[in-house]
Write a protein that holds these residues in place. Structure first.
Motif, PDB file in Angstrom:
ATOM      1  N   GLY A   1       0.814  -1.201   0.000  1.00  0.00           N
ATOM      2  CA  GLY A   1       0.000   0.000   0.000  1.00  0.00           C
ATOM      3  C   GLY A   1       0.853   1.258   0.000  1.00  0.00           C
TER       4      GLY A   1
ATOM      5  N   TYR B   1      -6.463  -7.796  -4.869  1.00  0.00           N
ATOM      6  CA  TYR B   1      -6.437  -6.380  -5.252  1.00  0.00           C
ATOM      7  C   TYR B   1      -7.841  -5.803  -5.407  1.00  0.00           C
ATOM      8  CZ  TYR B   1      -1.548  -7.440  -6.210  1.00  0.00           C
ATOM      9  OH  TYR B   1      -0.235  -7.839  -6.085  1.00  0.00           O
TER      10      TYR B   1
ATOM     11  N   TYR C   1      -8.886  -2.018  -5.025  1.00  0.00           N
ATOM     12  CA  TYR C   1      -8.400  -1.017  -5.974  1.00  0.00           C
ATOM     13  C   TYR C   1      -9.252  -0.912  -7.236  1.00  0.00           C
ATOM     14  CZ  TYR C   1      -4.102  -0.885  -3.199  1.00  0.00           C
ATOM     15  OH  TYR C   1      -3.188  -0.748  -2.182  1.00  0.00           O
TER      16      TYR C   1
ATOM     17  N   LYS D   1      -2.355  -5.423   0.987  1.00  0.00           N
ATOM     18  CA  LYS D   1      -2.290  -4.402  -0.055  1.00  0.00           C
ATOM     19  C   LYS D   1      -2.876  -3.085   0.449  1.00  0.00           C
ATOM     20  CE  LYS D   1      -0.471  -7.616  -2.517  1.00  0.00           C
ATOM     21  NZ  LYS D   1       1.000  -7.649  -2.634  1.00  0.00           N
ATOM     22  N   VAL D   2      -4.148  -2.857   0.225  1.00  0.00           N
ATOM     23  CA  VAL D   2      -4.727  -1.556   0.567  1.00  0.00           C
ATOM     24  C   VAL D   2      -4.666  -1.285   2.070  1.00  0.00           C
ATOM     25  CG1 VAL D   2      -7.152  -2.155   0.926  1.00  0.00           C
ATOM     26  CG2 VAL D   2      -6.570   0.008  -0.174  1.00  0.00           C
TER      27      VAL D   2
ATOM     28  N   GLY E   1      -2.271  -2.225   4.095  1.00  0.00           N
ATOM     29  CA  GLY E   1      -0.904  -1.973   4.520  1.00  0.00           C
ATOM     30  C   GLY E   1      -0.348  -2.884   5.587  1.00  0.00           C
TER      31      GLY E   1
ATOM     32  N   CYS F   1      -7.224   5.523  -0.395  1.00  0.00           N
ATOM     33  CA  CYS F   1      -6.223   4.737  -1.116  1.00  0.00           C
ATOM     34  C   CYS F   1      -6.687   4.415  -2.534  1.00  0.00           C
ATOM     35  CB  CYS F   1      -5.918   3.455  -0.353  1.00  0.00           C
ATOM     36  SG  CYS F   1      -5.094   3.701   1.235  1.00  0.00           S
TER      37      CYS F   1
ATOM     38  N   ASN G   1      -4.874   5.710  -5.909  1.00  0.00           N
ATOM     39  CA  ASN G   1      -4.365   4.695  -6.827  1.00  0.00           C
ATOM     40  C   ASN G   1      -4.923   4.889  -8.238  1.00  0.00           C
ATOM     41  OD1 ASN G   1      -2.918   1.940  -7.058  1.00  0.00           O
ATOM     42  ND2 ASN G   1      -4.920   1.554  -7.975  1.00  0.00           N
TER      43      ASN G   1
ATOM     44  N   ASN H   1      -2.872  -2.167  -8.258  1.00  0.00           N
ATOM     45  CA  ASN H   1      -2.080  -1.021  -7.810  1.00  0.00           C
ATOM     46  C   ASN H   1      -0.664  -1.083  -8.368  1.00  0.00           C
ATOM     47  OD1 ASN H   1      -1.153  -3.141  -6.179  1.00  0.00           O
ATOM     48  ND2 ASN H   1      -0.674  -1.765  -4.466  1.00  0.00           N
TER      49      ASN H   1
END
Length: 364
Positions: free
Chosen positions: A37, A190, A193, A220-221, A223, A272, A276, A300
């Motif tokens: 992230g 993902y 995103y 991912k998003v 973190g 986020c 992105n 991302n």
């Protein structure tokens, strides 16, 4: 003398190679190799990790009940049909081991996530990679590859490392055409995103069938790649299997606390996602302005096509000398490409500047 020997198929596995984190001799490094992230750990999750430190001498809740409740509340899912793991990889391995094995084939797309192949080989399965079309999963080719030995199909949606996406309607068509005894695993790492309206991570297909599983991640998003936390949503019978075979305490005290807190962070996912979407497009535009083909996807990261392996390697070395780490993807069968994570505005700007300078130098 003899020594212990593993099953023969184990020695055919190529170990997973993670994205690099440092460059010897370079003081400041920008890591854009692992699709982490852009903004790190959410503030509430950072606090939860600090607060959890004094409790880490305790074993965690083996069933991750509070975390499953929080996940279910966030996405409107039945917590009883959720299983948590040490990253979604943990669950992908367990699914491959439980539903694969000798004489049981696993299908994946040609440039799919390499963990599917590793986990399948570990299980003793024959892993069949089905050719893609223009870096997009060819669902009809996958259906044609199904045989009586096929027991599972693993699909990342969006895919890593190509960023390609399968629409909800196409995924439903694919599921309906698969034999009912074939497990479909949709890896939606993902999902947060994606902005397209024709996308669904997979929970609706899970609810509509008894042979589909959706996996998700906090790496991912949210973190939280460093604490290892993932989850899946599936039919009761498959959830029962996973709960029989998963590790007894496979999600740590710290990971459970951080996950619950990350889900509560107000506006985090939206912020986020918006960043992105904007910078993924700017990064791709900048790559193309430099004279490099950009593969535009829904995750991302951006996949950059340098035309030849030599050109990709030269670009990678050029960026590394400037402290910019991106990802070679030769292990995915894409040696002429580099995968570049959408980082902060500063990081994306440095990549665009770096590749522009590289191309100017390459042109002499």
């Amino acid at each position: 003398m003899t020594t212990p020997t593993p099953r023969p198929e184990i020695l055919t596995i190529n170990p997973y190679v993670s994205g690099e984190s440092d460059i010897p001799g370079v003081n400041r490094v920008y890591k854009l190799s692992s699709n982490e992230g852009a903004f790190g750990v959410p503030p509430m999750a950072r606090k939860a990790l600090r607060d959890a430190a004094s409790e880490t001498f305790r074993y965690p809740d083996g069933g991750a009940g509070l975390l499953r409740d929080a996940i279910g509340k966030r996405w409107g899912l039945d917590p009883a049909r959720i299983v948590c793991g040490a990253g979604s990889d943990d669950l992908l391995y367990q699914l491959a081991l439980a539903y694969g094995g000798p004489g049981r084939d696993i299908l994946m797309s040609e440039h799919g996530f390499t963990i599917y192949e590793i986990a399948g080989q570990f299980a003793g399965s024959r892993v069949i990679k089905v050719k893609e079309r223009n870096l997009q999963t060819d669902l009809d080719a996958m259906l044609a590859a199904v045989s009586p030995a096929t027991k599972a199909v693993f699909l990342a949606n969006p895919n890593n490392p190509t960023g390609s996406m399968i629409s909800e309607s196409e995924m439903a068509r694919f599921r309906a055409a698969l034999p009912p005894e074939v497990l479909l695993v949709i890896d939606a790492a993902y999902a947060e995103y994606v902005t397209r309206a024709d996308y669904n991570p997979g929970e609706r297909l899970v609810d509509a069938t008894d042979n589909t599983v959706m996996t998700r991640t906090f790496s991912k998003v949210f973190g939280l790649g460093g604490v290892r936390l993932g989850w899946c949503y599936g039919p009761p019978a498959i959830v029962d299997v996973l709960n029989r075979v998963r590790g007894t305490f496979n999600v740590s005290v710290a990971a459970q606390a951080a996950g619950i807190a990350a889900l509560r962070e107000p506006g985090w996912v939206e912020h986020c996602r918006d960043h992105n979407a904007a910078w993924r497009a700017k990064l791709a535009d900048g790559i193309e302005a430099a004279g490099i083909k950009a593969v535009r996807g829904e995750a991302n990261f951006v996949l950059a096509d340098f035309g030849t392996v030599e050109h990709a390697n030269a670009a990678d070395n050029f960026l590394r000398r400037r402290g910019l780490i991106v990802r070679k993807v030769g292990a995915y069968g894409l040696p002429r490409y580099l995968r570049i994570t959408v980082g902060t505005a500063e990081e994306c700007g440095l990549i665009i500047e770096g590749l522009s300078n590289f191309m100017k130098q390459a042109r002499g």
